[in-house]
Design an enzyme around this catalytic site. Structure first.
Site, PDB file in Angstrom:
ATOM      1  N   GLY A 172     -67.531 -29.836 -34.222  1.00 15.71           N
ATOM      2  CA  GLY A 172     -68.345 -30.770 -33.449  1.00 15.71           C
ATOM      3  C   GLY A 172     -69.237 -29.991 -32.508  1.00 15.71           C
ATOM      4  O   GLY A 172     -69.620 -28.849 -32.780  1.00 15.71           O
ATOM      5  N   LYS A 189     -59.748 -37.304 -11.185  1.00 20.47           N
ATOM      6  CA  LYS A 189     -60.064 -37.907 -12.476  1.00 20.47           C
ATOM      7  C   LYS A 189     -60.013 -39.413 -12.307  1.00 20.47           C
ATOM      8  O   LYS A 189     -59.257 -39.922 -11.472  1.00 20.47           O
ATOM      9  CB  LYS A 189     -59.001 -37.478 -13.516  1.00 20.47           C
ATOM     10  CG  LYS A 189     -59.451 -37.584 -14.947  1.00 20.47           C
ATOM     11  CD  LYS A 189     -60.105 -36.317 -15.460  1.00 20.47           C
ATOM     12  CE  LYS A 189     -60.590 -36.515 -16.871  1.00 20.47           C
ATOM     13  NZ  LYS A 189     -61.167 -35.292 -17.445  1.00 20.47           N
TER      14      LYS A 189
HETATM   15  P1  NAI Z   1     -66.904 -33.661 -31.098  1.00 18.68           P
HETATM   16  O1  NAI Z   1     -66.472 -35.072 -31.220  1.00 18.68           O
HETATM   17  O2  NAI Z   1     -68.355 -33.324 -31.028  1.00 18.68           O
HETATM   18  O3  NAI Z   1     -66.284 -32.799 -32.287  1.00 18.68           O
HETATM   19  C1  NAI Z   1     -64.989 -32.919 -32.784  1.00 18.68           C
HETATM   20  C2  NAI Z   1     -65.041 -32.500 -34.244  1.00 18.68           C
HETATM   21  O4  NAI Z   1     -63.711 -32.351 -34.713  1.00 18.68           O
HETATM   22  C3  NAI Z   1     -65.731 -33.505 -35.151  1.00 18.68           C
HETATM   23  O5  NAI Z   1     -66.669 -32.829 -35.980  1.00 18.68           O
HETATM   24  C4  NAI Z   1     -64.577 -34.109 -35.954  1.00 18.68           C
HETATM   25  O6  NAI Z   1     -64.960 -34.511 -37.264  1.00 18.68           O
HETATM   26  C5  NAI Z   1     -63.612 -32.945 -36.006  1.00 18.68           C
HETATM   27  N1  NAI Z   1     -62.214 -33.299 -36.230  1.00 18.68           N
HETATM   28  C6  NAI Z   1     -61.501 -34.341 -35.719  1.00 18.68           C
HETATM   29  N2  NAI Z   1     -60.235 -34.307 -36.165  1.00 18.68           N
HETATM   30  C7  NAI Z   1     -60.123 -33.214 -36.952  1.00 18.68           C
HETATM   31  C8  NAI Z   1     -59.061 -32.627 -37.689  1.00 18.68           C
HETATM   32  N3  NAI Z   1     -57.850 -33.167 -37.687  1.00 18.68           N
HETATM   33  N4  NAI Z   1     -59.308 -31.512 -38.394  1.00 18.68           N
HETATM   34  C9  NAI Z   1     -60.536 -30.960 -38.399  1.00 18.68           C
HETATM   35  N5  NAI Z   1     -61.587 -31.478 -37.724  1.00 18.68           N
HETATM   36  C10 NAI Z   1     -61.383 -32.586 -37.003  1.00 18.68           C
HETATM   37  O7  NAI Z   1     -66.137 -33.105 -29.787  1.00 18.68           O
HETATM   38  P2  NAI Z   1     -66.497 -31.838 -28.891  1.00 18.68           P
HETATM   39  O8  NAI Z   1     -67.350 -32.254 -27.750  1.00 18.68           O
HETATM   40  O9  NAI Z   1     -66.911 -30.712 -29.766  1.00 18.68           O
HETATM   41  O10 NAI Z   1     -65.064 -31.517 -28.255  1.00 18.68           O
HETATM   42  C11 NAI Z   1     -64.057 -30.874 -29.008  1.00 18.68           C
HETATM   43  C12 NAI Z   1     -62.845 -30.641 -28.139  1.00 18.68           C
HETATM   44  O11 NAI Z   1     -63.212 -29.870 -26.995  1.00 18.68           O
HETATM   45  C13 NAI Z   1     -62.217 -31.926 -27.586  1.00 18.68           C
HETATM   46  O12 NAI Z   1     -60.821 -31.754 -27.516  1.00 18.68           O
HETATM   47  C14 NAI Z   1     -62.801 -32.017 -26.182  1.00 18.68           C
HETATM   48  O13 NAI Z   1     -61.947 -32.752 -25.307  1.00 18.68           O
HETATM   49  C15 NAI Z   1     -62.853 -30.553 -25.799  1.00 18.68           C
HETATM   50  N6  NAI Z   1     -63.811 -30.272 -24.731  1.00 18.68           N
HETATM   51  C16 NAI Z   1     -65.146 -30.518 -24.932  1.00 18.68           C
HETATM   52  C17 NAI Z   1     -66.050 -30.231 -23.927  1.00 18.68           C
HETATM   53  C18 NAI Z   1     -67.511 -30.414 -24.141  1.00 18.68           C
HETATM   54  O14 NAI Z   1     -68.309 -29.853 -23.352  1.00 18.68           O
HETATM   55  N7  NAI Z   1     -67.943 -31.136 -25.181  1.00 18.68           N
HETATM   56  C19 NAI Z   1     -65.614 -29.698 -22.607  1.00 18.68           C
HETATM   57  C20 NAI Z   1     -64.190 -29.406 -22.533  1.00 18.68           C
HETATM   58  C21 NAI Z   1     -63.349 -29.709 -23.566  1.00 18.68           C
END
Ligand code: NAI
Length: 351
Positions: A179, A78
């Site tokens: 998200g 990383k």
């Molecule tokens: P994103 O930023 O697209 O979505 C996150 C969503 O969570 C947003 O809609 C936001 O408004 C919402 N959110 C934030 N705080 C909140 C709360 N307290 N209560 C309810 N909703 C809340 O992020 P993404 O890409 O969907 O990633 C989500 C998680 O998955 C993160 O922890 C990320 O590290 C993990 N992850 C994502 C990967 C990917 O391929 N995108 C791969 C591996 C892990």
């Protein structure tokens, strides 16, 4: 550094300091038993260099375990850049880091993580070949659909093993965060007949889910304690902690968010409450699987999806082993990863 708790026989830790372009970064290579160290680059305004080093050590160790359990021919690494991605990120800074990655001659493969975008990885690519997740020729790119698919397969497996049910049909599933990953997961769950309970800070997003998936919308501070069979945290890390665990009502926790447990002890606290927690790093490996295939030049999309689907089998194995050995899924997953790594390198301890 060797005395830090986060230090776990890391193979190489490189501090990259290029004041002329405002770059202070750490590249941590934890383990290369299974192949080159693969893991994304995070840019964050760390309070000091020690905090950045500790983060790089922890995250790279996590990648060793994630890659091993995903069946990838990669070790764990990383990189972290100290700075605010909105204010301090420049092309020259990214290029200087890419030059440092290139100097490692393929021992570390960089990709995106928090604060680093797909466009940034293309800047890396201008200076080094050792980059994944660039998204070229319609292959690779945004890994979130594959992440969501892997979470869904793992969630299904957890339901099979824990509740003895062949599918999620009719089960109540809570999704925290709609998200890139959470939305797609909700889509899969809805198609499979689950009843959805959702929450997102973005109210519009939650309302769209209500309309599209017939989901019940809860306020963000109520989703963790929702009356559901399965809870899928897909927003932030650290949501499973001493405050939330006593209030949880789900039987199974299976979501895509990274680092859901605030501390390792919280895994034990969940088990003590009879809640089956599926380790996040096993479930959310779909993204790194996609990045790995892209890096290896394998354009067989079907093979990538096949490997993502195997996350279901891995989750099933881990939960069976945990039950058989009377341990937690987190410890069973760590032990399985250590077994896959063999005993050729330095001894490691499960978290
Ligand atoms: P994103 O930023 O697209 O979505 C996150 C969503 O969570 C947003 O809609 C936001 O408004 C919402 N959110 C934030 N705080 C909140 C709360 N307290 N209560 C309810 N909703 C809340 O992020 P993404 O890409 O969907 O990633 C989500 C998680 O998955 C993160 O922890 C990320 O590290 C993990 N992850 C994502 C990967 C990917 O391929 N995108 C791969 C591996 C892990």
């Amino acid at each position: 550094m060797f005395d830090l708790d986060a230090f776990d026989h890391h193979r190489d830790v490189v501090h990259v300091h290029r004041p002329e372009v405002g770059l202070s970064a750490v590249i941590a290579i934890h383990d290369m038993t299974l192949g080159p160290a693969l893991g994304g680059c995070r840019m964050w305004h760390y309070p000091n260099a020690m905090a950045a080093t500790v983060d790089a050590l922890r995250l790279s160790r996590g990648m060793t375990f994630k890659n091993a359990l995903a069946g990838l021919p990669f070790g764990g690494g990383k990189s972290v850049i100290m700075g605010d991605p909105k204010r301090h990120k420049t092309r020259a800074l990214l290029e200087a880091l890419a030059d440092a990655v290139d100097a490692l001659e393929g021992r570390y493969v960089i990709a995106q993580d928090l604060g680093v975008t797909e466009a940034d990885t293309r800047i890396f690519r201008g200076r080094t070949q050792h980059v994944g997740g660039v998204g070229v020729g319609g292959v690779g790119g945004d890994p979130s659909p594959k992440t969501a698919q892997g979470v869904f397969r793992g969630l299904e497996a957890a339901v099979r093993v824990t509740l003895g049910r062949s599918s999620v049909e009719g089960l109540r599933v809570g999704v925290q965060g709609l998200g890139a990953v959470g939305w797609k997961l909700a889509e899969h769950l809805h198609e499979a007949g689950a009843k959805l309970v959702v929450a997102d800070l973005d109210v519009e997003r939650a309302e769209q889910a209500a309309a599209g998936f017939d989901a019940q919308v809860l306020p963000v501070d109520a989703i963790l304690e929702a009356d559901v069979d399965v809870l899928a945290p897909c927003a932030l890390g650290g949501v499973l902690n001493t405050g939330s665990i006593p209030r949880l009502r789900a039987r199974i926790i299976a979501g895509g968010a990274n680092n859901q447990l605030a501390t390792a002890a919280d895994g034990d606290a969940l088990a003590a409450r009879g809640i089956v927690y599926v380790p996040d790093y096993v479930l959310n490996a779909g993204g790194v699987i996609a990045v790995a295939y892209e890096y290896l030049g394998d354009r067989d999309e079907q093979a990538v999806w096949g490997q993502v689907d195997r996350i279901g089998r891995t989750v099933g194995d881990i939960l069976q082993r945990a039950r058989h050995d009377g341990t937690t899924p987190v410890r069973a997953a760590d032990a399985l990863a250590i077994r896959r790594l063999g005993h050729h390198s330095a001894p490691r301890t499960a978290a």
